[in-house]
Design a protein around this motif. Sequence first.
Motif, PDB file in Angstrom:
ATOM      1  N   VAL A 132     -14.770 -20.627  -5.427  1.00  0.00           N
ATOM      2  CA  VAL A 132     -13.752 -20.824  -4.470  1.00  0.00           C
ATOM      3  C   VAL A 132     -12.510 -20.987  -5.173  1.00  0.00           C
ATOM      4  O   VAL A 132     -12.219 -21.435  -6.295  1.00  0.00           O
ATOM      5  CB  VAL A 132     -13.990 -22.338  -3.793  1.00  0.00           C
ATOM      6  N   ILE A 133     -11.674 -20.016  -4.582  1.00  0.00           N
ATOM      7  CA  ILE A 133     -10.149 -19.776  -5.119  1.00  0.00           C
ATOM      8  C   ILE A 133      -9.129 -20.284  -3.977  1.00  0.00           C
ATOM      9  O   ILE A 133      -9.214 -19.648  -2.899  1.00  0.00           O
ATOM     10  CB  ILE A 133      -9.744 -18.585  -5.537  1.00  0.00           C
ATOM     11  N   GLN A 134      -8.420 -21.597  -4.130  1.00  0.00           N
ATOM     12  CA  GLN A 134      -7.337 -21.921  -3.103  1.00  0.00           C
ATOM     13  C   GLN A 134      -6.160 -22.068  -3.423  1.00  0.00           C
ATOM     14  O   GLN A 134      -5.945 -22.847  -4.603  1.00  0.00           O
ATOM     15  CB  GLN A 134      -8.079 -23.211  -2.195  1.00  0.00           C
ATOM     16  N   LEU A 135      -5.184 -21.564  -2.904  1.00  0.00           N
ATOM     17  CA  LEU A 135      -3.767 -21.557  -3.300  1.00  0.00           C
ATOM     18  C   LEU A 135      -2.846 -21.122  -2.375  1.00  0.00           C
ATOM     19  O   LEU A 135      -1.950 -20.556  -2.166  1.00  0.00           O
ATOM     20  CB  LEU A 135      -3.597 -20.618  -4.604  1.00  0.00           C
ATOM     21  N   PHE A 136      -2.929 -22.304  -1.349  1.00  0.00           N
ATOM     22  CA  PHE A 136      -1.858 -22.329  -0.327  1.00  0.00           C
ATOM     23  C   PHE A 136      -0.529 -22.622  -0.954  1.00  0.00           C
ATOM     24  O   PHE A 136      -0.460 -23.365  -2.233  1.00  0.00           O
ATOM     25  CB  PHE A 136      -2.277 -23.431   0.598  1.00  0.00           C
ATOM     26  N   LEU A 162      -5.267 -17.565  -0.041  1.00  0.00           N
ATOM     27  CA  LEU A 162      -4.053 -17.129  -0.693  1.00  0.00           C
ATOM     28  C   LEU A 162      -2.958 -16.983   0.353  1.00  0.00           C
ATOM     29  O   LEU A 162      -2.347 -16.123   0.031  1.00  0.00           O
ATOM     30  CB  LEU A 162      -4.434 -15.965  -1.595  1.00  0.00           C
ATOM     31  N   PRO A 163      -2.591 -17.912   1.252  1.00  0.00           N
ATOM     32  CA  PRO A 163      -1.827 -17.558   2.095  1.00  0.00           C
ATOM     33  C   PRO A 163      -0.392 -17.897   1.650  1.00  0.00           C
ATOM     34  O   PRO A 163      -0.044 -18.780   1.002  1.00  0.00           O
ATOM     35  CB  PRO A 163      -2.209 -18.691   3.120  1.00  0.00           C
ATOM     36  N   ASN A 164       0.553 -17.125   2.135  1.00  0.00           N
ATOM     37  CA  ASN A 164       2.008 -17.296   1.876  1.00  0.00           C
ATOM     38  C   ASN A 164       2.161 -17.198   0.334  1.00  0.00           C
ATOM     39  O   ASN A 164       3.028 -18.113  -0.287  1.00  0.00           O
ATOM     40  CB  ASN A 164       2.669 -18.581   2.405  1.00  0.00           C
ATOM     41  N   CYS A 165       1.754 -16.478  -0.317  1.00  0.00           N
ATOM     42  CA  CYS A 165       1.917 -16.271  -1.666  1.00  0.00           C
ATOM     43  C   CYS A 165       2.373 -15.015  -2.390  1.00  0.00           C
ATOM     44  O   CYS A 165       2.197 -14.770  -3.439  1.00  0.00           O
ATOM     45  CB  CYS A 165       0.270 -16.573  -2.394  1.00  0.00           C
ATOM     46  N   ASN A 166       3.208 -14.371  -1.427  1.00  0.00           N
ATOM     47  CA  ASN A 166       3.835 -13.061  -1.913  1.00  0.00           C
ATOM     48  C   ASN A 166       2.749 -12.289  -2.879  1.00  0.00           C
ATOM     49  O   ASN A 166       3.073 -12.035  -3.821  1.00  0.00           O
ATOM     50  CB  ASN A 166       4.967 -13.457  -3.031  1.00  0.00           C
ATOM     51  N   LEU A 167       1.855 -11.947  -1.990  1.00  0.00           N
ATOM     52  CA  LEU A 167       0.591 -11.274  -2.605  1.00  0.00           C
ATOM     53  C   LEU A 167       1.031  -9.836  -2.774  1.00  0.00           C
ATOM     54  O   LEU A 167       1.471  -8.848  -1.797  1.00  0.00           O
ATOM     55  CB  LEU A 167      -0.485 -11.448  -1.786  1.00  0.00           C
ATOM     56  N   ASN A 168       1.017  -9.210  -4.230  1.00  0.00           N
ATOM     57  CA  ASN A 168       1.072  -8.088  -4.375  1.00  0.00           C
ATOM     58  C   ASN A 168       2.605  -7.441  -3.887  1.00  0.00           C
ATOM     59  O   ASN A 168       2.486  -6.594  -3.086  1.00  0.00           O
ATOM     60  CB  ASN A 168       0.120  -7.105  -3.974  1.00  0.00           C
TER      61      ASN A 168
END
Length: 562
Positions: A132-136, A162-168
């Motif tokens: 499990v990886i969670q990073l709201f 990973l919501p709202n994390c400026n992903l890539n």
Amino acid sequence: MANFSNLEILDLSENDFTGSITPYIGVLSSLKAISLSYNRLNGTLNTPEFCALKKLEEIELARNGFEGMLPPCLNNLTSLSFLDISSNRFNGKLSSFPIASLTSLEYIDLSYNLFEGLFSLSLFANHSKLKVIQLFNDNKKLDIETESHSWDPLFQLKVLVLPNCNLNRLTGNFPKFLLNQHELEVVDISHSKLNGSFPIWLLENNTGLQRLNLRSNSFSGEFHLPSDDYMNLRWLDLSDNHFDGKLQEDIGKRIPKIKYLNLSQNQFEGNLPSSIGDMSNLWVLDLSFNNFYGEVPMELVANSTSCEILRLSNNNFCGEIFSKHFNLSLLSLELQNNNFTGTLPAVPLNVLLVLNISNNHMTGTIPQWIVNRSTSPGVAVDLSSNSFEGQIPCGQSLSDIINLSHNLFSGLLPSCLNLQYVRHLLLQGNKLTGSLPKAILNSSSLVTLDIRDNRFIGSIPDEIDGLPNLKVLSLSGNHFSGVISKQLCRLKRIGIMDLSNNSFSGTIPYCFNNITFGKLASSDFVYTNAVGFGIGGFSLPYKSVLDTTLEIQGSNVPSHTS
């Protein structure tokens, strides 16, 4: 607890403890699990006593006020398998946290903190036990990178959030490391500005996937489910993207266990497939703000009996939706801004919170259950901008909002209409006549009374002061006459009063000088309710609320009176 040297589990969660972690924590040398979540603790973890607990396997500190940077000495906790520090005020660069060495981790939740900078998920590459990886994230200062270099993780995740994390941020690419994941059950990569086509391979590779949230990205093209039956998906949110094309004819057979389906704010088009009625477990169906057209399948309104929220608004649907097959018991039914025709059923619709049929082509009279206490306990009823006609029926309403504006209603407002619990009554743009019945003027909960552009006559009754909570009063565009009642000055909460385009005479009551107009909250204009649904339909005719909050134009009152 200084003598509890053999203590292995310490659970003080969900209390009201304050202050920082005591330095005496260091004497609990046998501690394997500590939970301090849901308290009001603060301070930092950067203490040698906390880092001395080298046997710790589980740390749970969620929902407190801890702050500062995560201490490098956590690197010593090589047995740590569970780490939840969510909803605190930890800050600094997450990349400096010694995650790479904590290879025993199975569960990590870093959500809702103040981390910033660039963080690469490749630091987890050697975490073979990670599930499990969670990073709201909500501070917009943290960038998550998954494509910085080629890496082949040893783990098989079950949950990736990973919501709202400026992903890539630089490429907007969907995370490629997920190509090798086959045990995923929950994936939430919403609000991340990702682009490309729908990752159908994610469903093909993870047949146990139950929840997929790709909301608020920039995905485009058509949306297709895998060719094989996909039986496990329970939650799918693709809203606020750029998907287009038609839905698969057998979509309901591919995901028959789905409970939440949100495809709103895209460019989907075409008819709804009848197989959508095969989703017998559906709780929420949101297809609003698309380009769907045609009639709503009978199978949907007849078979989806578990559905509680149905949003079909802002499309091009047509036909009669309230046929004899309509068999839904709903919390919210939102059909506004379509081309629906037909009449409302004589038998009460079982809609508990929101009934919005505004801006369609509905006709006929409205049944008594719309305003009847025992059968319509709704929070919001909006039938505006249709062609309903006849008289408004009697009844006692539990509705918070009744919007019947822009229809063809005529005749008198019935004196038996009980609005004891109504806060907003909107009747603008009809053909209602007669004087204001005293029954309406006894509605102590009324905040908005908007009867603009009708054919009301007579003077403003002195009983108007029976509306102590009134903030908006709009009587413009009628045939009211006589002097303006001084009882209006007893409306202590009034913020907007529009008396324009009537036949009032005499002078403006001097006591208007003591009324402070214009102090209204935004909630007084755009009405919302518990399920997040905006009624709208009430637009003020002013250039500025603060500039013209008292309108008396078009009446025979002295122009010099201020």
